[in-house]
Enzyme design. Structure first.
Site, PDB file in Angstrom:
ATOM      1  N   ARG A   1       0.887  -1.185   0.000  1.00 42.15           N
ATOM      2  CA  ARG A   1       0.000   0.000   0.000  1.00 42.15           C
ATOM      3  C   ARG A   1       0.908   1.214   0.000  1.00 42.15           C
ATOM      4  NH1 ARG A   1      -5.352   1.260   3.465  1.00 42.15           N
ATOM      5  NH2 ARG A   1      -6.103  -0.032   1.753  1.00 42.15           N
TER       6      ARG A   1
ATOM      7  N   HIS B   1      -7.174   1.105  -6.594  1.00 39.74           N
ATOM      8  CA  HIS B   1      -7.400   0.169  -5.490  1.00 39.74           C
ATOM      9  C   HIS B   1      -8.071  -1.085  -6.082  1.00 39.74           C
ATOM     10  CE1 HIS B   1      -7.718  -1.298  -1.549  1.00 39.74           C
ATOM     11  NE2 HIS B   1      -8.567  -0.455  -1.012  1.00 39.74           N
TER      12      HIS B   1
ATOM     13  N   ASP C   1     -17.415   6.965  -1.457  1.00 40.47           N
ATOM     14  CA  ASP C   1     -16.133   6.829  -0.750  1.00 40.47           C
ATOM     15  C   ASP C   1     -15.877   8.163  -0.053  1.00 40.47           C
ATOM     16  OD1 ASP C   1     -13.572   6.094   0.083  1.00 40.47           O
ATOM     17  OD2 ASP C   1     -12.649   6.279  -1.902  1.00 40.47           O
TER      18      ASP C   1
ATOM     19  N   CYS D   1     -16.489   1.572   0.320  1.00 38.69           N
ATOM     20  CA  CYS D   1     -15.303   0.736   0.539  1.00 38.69           C
ATOM     21  C   CYS D   1     -14.871   0.723   2.002  1.00 38.69           C
ATOM     22  CB  CYS D   1     -14.165   1.205  -0.347  1.00 38.69           C
ATOM     23  SG  CYS D   1     -13.764   2.946  -0.114  1.00 38.69           S
TER      24      CYS D   1
ATOM     25  N   ARG E   1     -13.595  -8.695   0.912  1.00 43.09           N
ATOM     26  CA  ARG E   1     -12.183  -8.434   0.642  1.00 43.09           C
ATOM     27  C   ARG E   1     -11.375  -9.708   0.897  1.00 43.09           C
ATOM     28  NH1 ARG E   1     -10.118  -3.306   1.014  1.00 43.09           N
ATOM     29  NH2 ARG E   1      -8.210  -4.336   0.311  1.00 43.09           N
TER      30      ARG E   1
ATOM     31  N   GLN F   1      -9.965  -3.724  -3.950  1.00 44.86           N
ATOM     32  CA  GLN F   1     -11.281  -3.250  -3.527  1.00 44.86           C
ATOM     33  C   GLN F   1     -12.311  -3.481  -4.635  1.00 44.86           C
ATOM     34  OE1 GLN F   1     -12.042  -1.658  -0.402  1.00 44.86           O
ATOM     35  NE2 GLN F   1     -14.060  -2.192  -1.165  1.00 44.86           N
TER      36      GLN F   1
HETATM   37  N1   CP Z   1     -11.243  -0.361   2.091  1.00 52.72           N
HETATM   38  C1   CP Z   1      -9.994  -0.427   2.553  1.00 52.72           C
HETATM   39  O1   CP Z   1      -9.032  -0.608   1.818  1.00 52.72           O
HETATM   40  O2   CP Z   1      -9.891  -0.317   3.911  1.00 52.72           O
HETATM   41  P1   CP Z   1      -8.521  -0.127   4.725  1.00 52.72           P
HETATM   42  O3   CP Z   1      -7.981   1.223   4.349  1.00 52.72           O
HETATM   43  O4   CP Z   1      -8.934  -0.193   6.168  1.00 52.72           O
HETATM   44  O5   CP Z   1      -7.584  -1.225   4.346  1.00 52.72           O
HETATM   45  N1  NVA Z   2     -10.084   6.698  -1.410  1.00 55.24           N
HETATM   46  C1  NVA Z   2      -9.722   6.235  -0.083  1.00 55.24           C
HETATM   47  C2  NVA Z   2      -9.927   4.755  -0.004  1.00 55.24           C
HETATM   48  C3  NVA Z   2      -9.618   4.145   1.344  1.00 55.24           C
HETATM   49  C4  NVA Z   2      -9.782   2.657   1.358  1.00 55.24           C
HETATM   50  C5  NVA Z   2      -8.302   6.619   0.246  1.00 55.24           C
HETATM   51  O1  NVA Z   2      -7.434   6.479  -0.618  1.00 55.24           O
HETATM   52  O2  NVA Z   2      -8.049   7.062   1.369  1.00 55.24           O
END
Ligand code: CP
Ligand code: NVA
Length: 312
Positions: A110, A137, A225, A266, A294, A140
């Site tokens: 990440r 993502h 989101d 999400c 997930r 997701q």
């Molecule tokens: N939706 C998602 O990726 O959640 P986290 O940021 O908690 O991993």
């Molecule tokens: N768009 C959000 C998604 C989190 C899972 C972010 O990047 O923070």
């Protein structure tokens, strides 16, 4: 006889995945979920295998679902915090990739810059999975499409209306994913927050972009989101002034004119901002089955990328 679906070597974004490969992952996710529901466990197809989890940003779902996914398939995962790795700062991305490749069988990362997952994949000799970048993502979106399929039994011709920041990573991956399964997308976003035209050009989906809330009329899925993604905190005040008309509340659900519309997010949610409690916890919400999927979607990725289970 069905043609063989080519194997994936990484899972960085959905631009490089065919519809057949995407469907293969959905079917494998369903198979693994059914196996666990039926037997209480999965076959230990990843026994002796390990996955490195690199995080430059916080996480609940991604971290826990990948860790538990490895455990449930008989393997092992270990977490590397931003401070420990210092990806691209303490050590170059290329060196991190080459070192980890000798210790483990897969890398999930990440990151902020999407380029960093691309570089990890270039230098690594083990599969790399994008667990969220500023650009996309894909894990997701895979789980989200799996959820819609599971909840409704269909995907082709369905319409997903995404309300909010149409330029963010989740919107980008949903636009790409919809194209793999014949879904239509309506992006309902304030002016200035539309998807990147390059993303629209790359998607096979029929995508409409509007700032008009009537874009949700007739939608099968209503998705939102956060208004401020991780890394955009400096823009939070400005975004809080722009986005409130795009809140997913009861009025907006009613505006779909579809009593069965699936409400998705999400997570994490900023309740009271992009979504109200009444909607997040209401009868149309599938937020928690969505979050739970997930695990199942990513187990398919792990089984395929690390366990060499073919896509069918
Ligand atoms: N939706 C998602 O990726 O959640 P986290 O940021 O908690 O991993
Ligand atoms: N768009 C959000 C998604 C989190 C899972 C972010 O990047 O923070």
């Amino acid at each position: 006889m069905n043609a063989i679906i080519p194997a994936l070597s990484d899972f960085l974004d959905l631009q490089h995945i065919t519809s057949d490969q995407f469907w293969g992952l959905l079917r494998l996710a369903r198979e693994l979920k059914e196996e666990r529901n039926r037997l209480g466990q999965n076959a230990p197809i990843l026994a002796g295998k390990s996955l490195a989890l690199i995080f430059q940003k916080p996480s609940l779902r991604t971290r826990v679902s990948f860790e538990m996914g490895m455990v449930q398939l008989g393997g092992y995962a270990f977490y590397l915090s931003p401070q420990e790795i210092g990806l691209g700062a303490r050590e170059s991305v290329a060196d991190v990739a080459r070192v980890l490749s000798g210790y483990c069988d897969g890398i999930m990362a990440r990151v902020f810059a999407h380029e960093h997952v691309v570089q990890l994949a270039q230098w690594s000799t083990v599969p790399v999975i994008n667990g969220l970048s500023d650009f996309s993502h894909p894990c997701q979106a895979l789980a989200d499409i799996f959820t819609i399929w599971e909840q409704t039994g269909k995907l082709e011709g369905m319409t997903l209306a995404y309300v909010g920041d149409g330029s963010n990573n989740v919107a980008t991956s949903l636009i790409m994913a919809a194209g793999k399964v014949g879904m239509n997308v309506r992006i309902v976003a304030p002016v200035g927050y539309a998807p990147d035209p390059a993303v629209l050009a790359e998607s096979d989906a029929d995508v409409t972009v509007t700032d008009d809330l009537d874009g949700v009329v007739g939608a099968d899925v209503l998705y939102t989101d956060v208004w401020t993604s991780m890394g955009q905190e400096a823009e939070r005040e400005q975004r809080l002034r722009i986005f409130p008309p795009y809140q997913l509340n009861r009025d907006l659900v009613a505006r779909t004119r579809n009593n069965d519309v699936l409400v998705m997010h999400c997570l994490p949610a900023h309740r009271g901002e992009e979504i109200t409690d009444a909607v997040a916890d209401g009868p149309n919400s599938v937020l928690f089955p969505q979050a739970h999927n997930r695990l199942h979607a990513q187990k398919a990725l792990l089984a395929h990328l690390i366990g060499n289970i073919p896509l069918k």
